[in-house]
Design an enzyme around this catalytic site. Structure first.
Site, PDB file in Angstrom:
ATOM      1  CD  GLU A  48     -27.605  24.938   4.474  1.00 28.94           C
ATOM      2  OE1 GLU A  48     -27.377  24.035   3.774  1.00 28.94           O
ATOM      3  OE2 GLU A  48     -27.373  24.501   5.727  1.00 28.94           O
TER       4      GLU A  48
ATOM      5  NE  ARG B 231     -27.441  23.029  -1.315  1.00 28.94           N
ATOM      6  CZ  ARG B 231     -28.018  23.166  -0.189  1.00 28.94           C
ATOM      7  NH1 ARG B 231     -27.977  23.586   0.651  1.00 28.94           N
ATOM      8  NH2 ARG B 231     -28.603  21.772   0.693  1.00 28.94           N
TER       9      ARG B 231
ATOM     10  CG  ASP C  16     -23.400  21.661   3.948  1.00 30.39           C
ATOM     11  OD1 ASP C  16     -22.413  22.806   4.336  1.00 30.39           O
ATOM     12  OD2 ASP C  16     -24.534  21.196   4.447  1.00 30.39           O
TER      13      ASP C  16
ATOM     14  CG  HIS D  51     -22.295  23.396   8.257  1.00 24.20           C
ATOM     15  ND1 HIS D  51     -22.903  24.178   9.007  1.00 24.20           N
ATOM     16  CD2 HIS D  51     -23.863  22.749   7.813  1.00 24.20           C
ATOM     17  CE1 HIS D  51     -24.389  23.648   9.356  1.00 24.20           C
ATOM     18  NE2 HIS D  51     -24.987  23.187   8.738  1.00 24.20           N
TER      19      HIS D  51
ATOM     20  CD1 TRP E 165     -22.820  23.298  14.419  1.00 17.78           C
ATOM     21  CD2 TRP E 165     -24.769  23.967  13.519  1.00 17.78           C
ATOM     22  NE1 TRP E 165     -22.948  21.987  13.968  1.00 17.78           N
ATOM     23  CE2 TRP E 165     -25.052  22.493  13.019  1.00 17.78           C
ATOM     24  CE3 TRP E 165     -24.913  24.469  12.283  1.00 17.78           C
ATOM     25  CZ2 TRP E 165     -25.518  22.375  12.819  1.00 17.78           C
ATOM     26  CZ3 TRP E 165     -26.458  23.921  11.795  1.00 17.78           C
ATOM     27  CH2 TRP E 165     -26.367  22.906  12.023  1.00 17.78           C
TER      28      TRP E 165
ATOM     29  CE1 TYR F 183     -24.092  20.186   8.527  1.00 12.63           C
ATOM     30  CE2 TYR F 183     -22.456  19.267   7.158  1.00 12.63           C
ATOM     31  CZ  TYR F 183     -24.107  19.697   7.533  1.00 12.63           C
ATOM     32  OH  TYR F 183     -25.254  20.005   6.779  1.00 12.63           O
TER      33      TYR F 183
ATOM     34  CD  GLU G  32     -30.046  18.769   2.056  1.00 16.39           C
ATOM     35  OE1 GLU G  32     -30.136  20.041   1.754  1.00 16.39           O
ATOM     36  OE2 GLU G  32     -29.176  18.234   2.871  1.00 16.39           O
TER      37      GLU G  32
ATOM     38  CD  GLU H 170     -24.688  22.612   1.094  1.00 18.29           C
ATOM     39  OE1 GLU H 170     -24.767  21.737   0.165  1.00 18.29           O
ATOM     40  OE2 GLU H 170     -25.438  22.642   2.168  1.00 18.29           O
TER      41      GLU H 170
ATOM     42  NE  ARG I 283     -24.209  16.394   2.543  1.00 19.09           N
ATOM     43  CZ  ARG I 283     -24.835  17.232   4.051  1.00 19.09           C
ATOM     44  NH1 ARG I 283     -25.156  18.484   4.245  1.00 19.09           N
ATOM     45  NH2 ARG I 283     -24.573  16.711   5.306  1.00 19.09           N
TER      46      ARG I 283
HETATM   47  C1  GCO Z   1     -27.757  20.856   4.311  1.00 19.91           C
HETATM   48  C2  GCO Z   1     -27.591  21.909   5.669  1.00 19.91           C
HETATM   49  C3  GCO Z   1     -28.415  21.204   7.063  1.00 19.91           C
HETATM   50  C4  GCO Z   1     -28.677  22.331   8.363  1.00 19.91           C
HETATM   51  C5  GCO Z   1     -29.677  22.141   8.621  1.00 19.91           C
HETATM   52  C6  GCO Z   1     -29.917  23.677  10.038  1.00 19.91           C
HETATM   53  O1  GCO Z   1     -26.963  21.055   3.769  1.00 19.91           O
HETATM   54  O2  GCO Z   1     -28.826  20.096   4.413  1.00 19.91           O
HETATM   55  O3  GCO Z   1     -26.170  21.624   5.761  1.00 19.91           O
HETATM   56  O4  GCO Z   1     -27.545  20.043   7.432  1.00 19.91           O
HETATM   57  O5  GCO Z   1     -27.009  22.248   8.703  1.00 19.91           O
HETATM   58  O6  GCO Z   1     -30.729  21.724   8.165  1.00 19.91           O
HETATM   59  O7  GCO Z   1     -30.611  23.079  10.349  1.00 19.91           O
HETATM   60 MG    MG Z   2     -25.943  22.377   4.464  1.00 15.27          MG
END
Ligand code: GCO
Ligand code: MG
Length: 401
Positions: A261, A282, A209, A211, A401, A159, A338, A235, A147
């Site tokens: 996630e 995920r 990602d 995010h 975020w 991020y 991951e 992602e 990643r």
């Molecule tokens: C990822 C996630 C993490 C989250 C975190 C929040 O893909 O691993 O986006 O970076 O931001 O787990 O608690």
């Molecule tokens: Mg993520």
């Protein structure tokens, strides 16, 4: 056999973790992860006040019945706090069942479907040049999938990029604030992946990602601009409360999409899966109701050509990682897992049999999950308040975020 005790253990060996340990009258114990990053004590209280009292005296063999009892019995369904608490109980009961059977949990789930669990590493750095060297280190370690996150020129922070070896989004006590610009981001990311492909060739699997920071049409543009670099997945392109929103992204790009996630139940992704709007789901053991419910999600996904890609950041404890690996090894539609390595302190508090070799993780052959918590050592790392950051646009508007 009866449950005689359930202990909620909060510890901070480098970061906070909440763990449930279930004890039976025959001395067999099981562990489950209940960590919800930035909201840890809410789950700890939910477990201590509302779950532990109803576990005492129950038969630990009745995993499905206990799951339904906690889910339907709460009346207030779903949500990250409830589902992480149920997950911890469920995971611990699978651990106990495995130990009693004398088998690793993956054997109880149908046995192995593959030799090992392919994991992806994280390469993160402020500049393109330094992220290339991070990727190179991952390749040297044997990873087949990486990643890639970089800093965005014109933005002070973003991020996934810390500029240091360990990326940890939670920081002390009150949330930090980042500033975001979609225009800068959309301009930069294709340059990153052009450089990565030029350096590493066509076969290394690459992921990115987003995010949750774009709108569907912006995500469609990003997906399209990344098509020449054939990512394994893009992602969390958009916040996913509006599942229908993914239809628009799908209409415009062949870049595969991964999401889930922050999902806690099958109902959060039912439309995404059955509409074939995503490629990877995920969801994780800890945040989606344990092994029992995660398996249900993955089975639904299998019908619709959607593969698994479980979340495995450092805020998911080694207990969750161990449980995830048993599921990953057994299911037919495994995609990727991951893997963000934990600190040495965390690994010491959670002794485990899983191990990394040549780009794969292996859960090991110990009965149960093959992971435990050293409670004495855990006691030496007291809880430290920590918060996830918030994000604002350049004009000050709060943004995902
Ligand atoms: C990822 C996630 C993490 C989250 C975190 C929040 O893909 O691993 O986006 O970076 O931001 O787990 O608690
Ligand atoms: Mg993520």
């Amino acid at each position: 056999m009866r449950i005689t005790e359930a202990r909620v253990i909060v510890t901070c060996p480098g970061r906070n973790f909440v763990t449930l340990k279930i004890v039976t009258d025959e001395g067999v114990t099981g562990v489950g992860d209940a960590t919800l990053n930035g909201r840890e004590l809410a789950v700890a209280a939910y477990l201590t006040e509302h779950v532990v009292p109803v576990l005492i005296g129950r038969d630990p063999a009745r995993i499905e019945d206990t799951w339904q009892y906690l889910y339907q019995g709460a009346y207030w369904r779903r949500g990250p706090v409830t589902m992480s608490a149920i997950a911890a109980v469920d995971t611990a009961l699978w651990d106990i069942k495995g130990k009693i059977a004398g088998l690793p949990v993956y054997q109880l789930l149908g046995g192995r479907s593959r030799a090992g669990v392919t994991v992806y590493a994280h390469a993160q750095a402020v500049s393109i040049e330094s992220v290339l060297s991070e990727i190179s280190s991952c390749v040297d370690l044997g990873y087949q999938a990486v990643r890639v996150q970089t800093g965005i020129p014109g933005l002070e922070s973003t991020y996934g990029v810390s500029g240091q070896a360990f990326y940890e989004p939670a920081s002390a006590a009150l949330p930090a604030e980042n500033v975001w610009s979609t225009a800068h981001y959309l301009d930069h990311v294709p340059r990153v992946f052009a450089a990565v492909r030029a350096e590493f060739g066509p076969t290394l699997r690459l992921l990115h990602d987003v995010h949750h920071r774009l709108t569907p049409i912006e995500a469609a543009r990003l997906g399209r601009s990344l098509e020449p670099y054939h990512l394994t997945w893009m992602e969390d392109p958009v916040p996913a409360e509006l599942q229908e929103g993914f239809r628009l992204i799908r209409q415009h790009t062949t870049t595969p999409i991964a999401v889930g996630e922050v999902f806690n139940s099958i109902w959060d992704c039912q439309e995404l899966i059955t509409g074939q709007l995503i490629d990877y789901i995920r969801t994780s053991v800890v945040h989606a109701g344990g092994i029992t419910h995660l398996r249900r999600i993955f089975d639904l996904a299998a019908l619709y050509h959607v593969r698994s890609g479980s979340h495995g950041a450092t805020d998911l404890s080694p207990v969750c990682m161990a449980a995830a690996l048993h599921v990953d090894l057994a299911i037919p539609n495994f995609g990727l897992q991951e893997y963000m390595r934990h600190t040495p302190e965390t690994d010491e508090v959670f002794p485990h049999s899983y191990h990394f070799e040549d780009g794969y993780l292996h859960p090991g052959e110990e009965p149960g999950l093959g992971v435990d918590i050293d409670e004495e050592l855990a006691g030496r790392y007291p809880y430290r308040p920590a918060a996830l950051p918030v994000n604002r646009l350049q004009d000050g508007t709060v943004h995902s975020w």
